[in-house]
Design a protein around this motif. Structure first.
Motif, PDB file in Angstrom:
ATOM      1  N   VAL A 185      24.163 -37.449  18.352  1.00  0.00           N
ATOM      2  CA  VAL A 185      24.908 -37.550  17.101  1.00  0.00           C
ATOM      3  C   VAL A 185      26.213 -36.789  17.283  1.00  0.00           C
ATOM      4  O   VAL A 185      26.211 -35.605  17.621  1.00  0.00           O
ATOM      5  CB  VAL A 185      24.120 -36.950  15.919  1.00  0.00           C
ATOM      6  CG1 VAL A 185      24.916 -37.075  14.621  1.00  0.00           C
ATOM      7  CG2 VAL A 185      22.771 -37.633  15.768  1.00  0.00           C
TER       8      VAL A 185
ATOM      9  N   PHE B 225      29.936 -35.656  15.461  1.00  0.00           N
ATOM     10  CA  PHE B 225      30.439 -35.439  14.114  1.00  0.00           C
ATOM     11  C   PHE B 225      31.611 -34.479  14.141  1.00  0.00           C
ATOM     12  O   PHE B 225      31.885 -33.821  15.151  1.00  0.00           O
ATOM     13  CB  PHE B 225      29.331 -34.905  13.194  1.00  0.00           C
ATOM     14  CG  PHE B 225      28.556 -33.742  13.764  1.00  0.00           C
ATOM     15  CD1 PHE B 225      28.903 -32.430  13.454  1.00  0.00           C
ATOM     16  CD2 PHE B 225      27.472 -33.955  14.614  1.00  0.00           C
ATOM     17  CE1 PHE B 225      28.192 -31.361  13.968  1.00  0.00           C
ATOM     18  CE2 PHE B 225      26.748 -32.891  15.137  1.00  0.00           C
ATOM     19  CZ  PHE B 225      27.115 -31.587  14.809  1.00  0.00           C
TER      20      PHE B 225
ATOM     21  N   ILE C 250      24.608 -36.023   8.860  1.00  0.00           N
ATOM     22  CA  ILE C 250      23.970 -35.817  10.163  1.00  0.00           C
ATOM     23  C   ILE C 250      22.473 -36.109  10.103  1.00  0.00           C
ATOM     24  O   ILE C 250      21.923 -36.787  10.981  1.00  0.00           O
ATOM     25  CB  ILE C 250      24.241 -34.389  10.678  1.00  0.00           C
ATOM     26  CG1 ILE C 250      25.741 -34.183  10.806  1.00  0.00           C
ATOM     27  CG2 ILE C 250      23.558 -34.164  12.025  1.00  0.00           C
ATOM     28  CD1 ILE C 250      26.145 -32.766  11.101  1.00  0.00           C
TER      29      ILE C 250
ATOM     30  N   ASN D 211      31.993 -39.562  10.495  1.00  0.00           N
ATOM     31  CA  ASN D 211      31.016 -39.148  11.502  1.00  0.00           C
ATOM     32  C   ASN D 211      30.262 -40.344  12.065  1.00  0.00           C
ATOM     33  O   ASN D 211      29.957 -40.397  13.262  1.00  0.00           O
ATOM     34  CB  ASN D 211      30.035 -38.151  10.886  1.00  0.00           C
ATOM     35  CG  ASN D 211      30.662 -36.794  10.622  1.00  0.00           C
ATOM     36  OD1 ASN D 211      31.660 -36.427  11.227  1.00  0.00           O
ATOM     37  ND2 ASN D 211      30.077 -36.031   9.705  1.00  0.00           N
TER      38      ASN D 211
ATOM     39  N   SER E 109      30.239 -41.427  15.964  1.00  0.00           N
ATOM     40  CA  SER E 109      28.994 -41.518  16.740  1.00  0.00           C
ATOM     41  C   SER E 109      28.781 -42.905  17.329  1.00  0.00           C
ATOM     42  O   SER E 109      27.848 -43.096  18.126  1.00  0.00           O
ATOM     43  CB  SER E 109      27.796 -41.147  15.849  1.00  0.00           C
ATOM     44  OG  SER E 109      27.784 -39.768  15.575  1.00  0.00           O
TER      45      SER E 109
END
Length: 320
Positions: free
Chosen positions: A113, A115, A160, A188, A192
Motif C-alpha cells: 500500500v 500513500f 489505508i 492514495n 497505490s
C-alpha cells in the motif's frame, strides 16, 4: 511486530470468549519509526522526514539530546490537545506531501500500500502507524475466508485500512464525513495503482449512514471503526465518542452478516480503560461465537527502547 500474550477467559453465558489485556506492539517498518520520546513529545521518522509532535503520555526523559531533537525536519507547536489547530515549524522549506508505503503480510501476498504523508493543522500526517497491527490482522482474516467478504470502514480517513482490506480480497465501503479526507484517500488509491479494486467512497456522517444501512437491510462480513473522540459530520452533525459509541455499536451489530468474520474498534485520546470498549463490544456482540480481544496499541522506540501507548481497542473474530 509482536504480541504480548494475555490470558483467555470464557463467558459462561452467551457472550464471545474474552482475551485481555492484549498489548499489540509495533516496532515500526522501513518508512516509520518512533526514534525517541519524553517531556511530553515524540520524535518520529515518517518516510524521508523526522518530525516532533506533542505526546502527553511521554512523561519520562528523552534519551537523545535537545540538539538532536531540534535537528528534526518539522516541529508541531501551538496546540494543547488534539482537537486544536496548531502550526508546523520547519527547519528548512520542505514539500507539503511525501510518499510512504506499507507492505502486506507475507501470508496475504506481495502487495504494498502506497500513500501520501501530509502536514495537517491537527498535528496528524495522514495515518496512525500503530494501526499496522490491525491492518495485518484483518488482512489475514479476509484472506483466510476464501471468498470476497463485504467490509465497512467507518471514519475511514485517508483509506489505508480500506486498501489493505481490498488488496486482501474484500469488497469495501469506505465512509468519512470529510470530503477532503476522501479526496486524499483517492490520491492514495491512485498512488497505490489499485484503482480497479472494489472500494466504494461515501461522504457522510457515519451514524446516519449506518442507521440507513440498517433500515435497508444491508449486511457486512467485517466492520472497521476508528472514530475520533469528537467530530462533526458534513452537515454539522456532532460526534462525541462517549455519547454516540454505544448506539453505533448496537447498529453495527445489526449490520453483521450471519457468517461475519470480524469487527475492529479503536479509540484514541480518551480518558478510559480498554475495559470500557471491551465490555461495550461484548454487550453489542452478545450471542455471537468467537473471541473478543481487547487492550492497547503500542509503539516501541527504535532500537528496543521504551514503549508508548497510543490507543485502546477491542476486536472480535469469529475464528479467534
Amino acid at each position: 511486530m509482536r504480541n504480548i500474550p494475555p490470558a483467555i477467559s470464557k463467558d459462561p453465558g452467551t457472550k464471545p470468549a474474552a482475551r485481555w489485556p492484549l498489548m499489540l506492539e509495533t516496532e515500526g517498518w522501513p518508512d516509520y519509526a518512533l526514534i525517541d520520546s519524553g517531556h511530553g513529545r515524540k520524535l518520529e521518522r515518517y518516510g524521508r522526514y523526522r518530525i516532533v509532535r506533542p505526546e502527553a503520555q511521554a512523561l519520562w526523559t528523552p534519551r537523545l539530546s535537545e540538539a538532536e531533537w531540534e535537528s528534526a525536519d518539522a516541529h508541531f507547536t501551538g496546540a494543547k490537545d488534539e482537537d486544536s489547530d496548531g502550526r508546523w515549524r520547519y527547519r528548512k522549506p520542505i514539500g507539503e506531501t511525501w510518499p510512504m508505503a506499507w507492505r502486506l503480510p507475507r501470508a496475504v501476498g506481495e502487495g504494498e500500500v502506497r500513500f501520501l504523508g501530509r502536514f495537517t493543522a491537527f498535528r496528524h500526517v495522514g495515518f496512525f502507524p500503530e494501526q499496522e497491527m490491525h491492518w495485518a490482522w484483518f488482512a489475514q482474516e479476509i484472506h483466510a475466508a476464501k471468498r470476497q467478504p463485504k467490509v465497512l470502514n467507518l471514519f475511514g480517513y485517508t483509506g489505508i485500512a480500506s486498501f489493505v482490506a481490498a488488496m486482501a480480497g474484500a469488497q469495501v465501503t469506505h465512509v468519512d464525513a470529510s470530503k477532503k479526507a476522501i479526496g486524499w484517500a483517492r490520491e492514495n488509491q491512485e498512488m497505490s495503482g489499485i484503482a480497479d479494486l472494489p472500494v466504494r467512497w461515501i461522504v457522510d456522517d457515519a451514524m446516519k449512514f449506518v442507521a440507513r444501512e440498517v433500515r435497508r437491510g444491508s449486511r457486512y462480513d467485517g466492520i472497521i471503526l476508528d472514530p475520533p473522540k469528537f467530530g462533526r459530520g458534513p452537515n454539522g452533525e456532532v460526534w462525541d465518542i462517549f455519547e454516540r459509541l454505544p448506539e453505533m455499536m448496537r447498529l453495527c451489530r445489526q449490520l453483521l452478516s450471519d457468517d461475519a468474520l470480524f469487527l475492529c474498534l479503536s479509540a484514541y485520546s480518551i480518558r478510559a480503560s480498554f475495559m470500557a470498549t471491551h465490555e461495550l463490544t461484548a454487550e453489542a456482540l452478545s450471542g455471537l461465537s468467537g473471541t473478543i480481544e481487547s487492550g492497547e496499541l503500542l509503539i516501541r522506540e527504535e532500537g528496543g527502547g521504551r514503549t508508548l501507548s497510543t490507543s485502546l481497542f477491542s476486536r472480535w473474530s469469529r475464528n479467534g
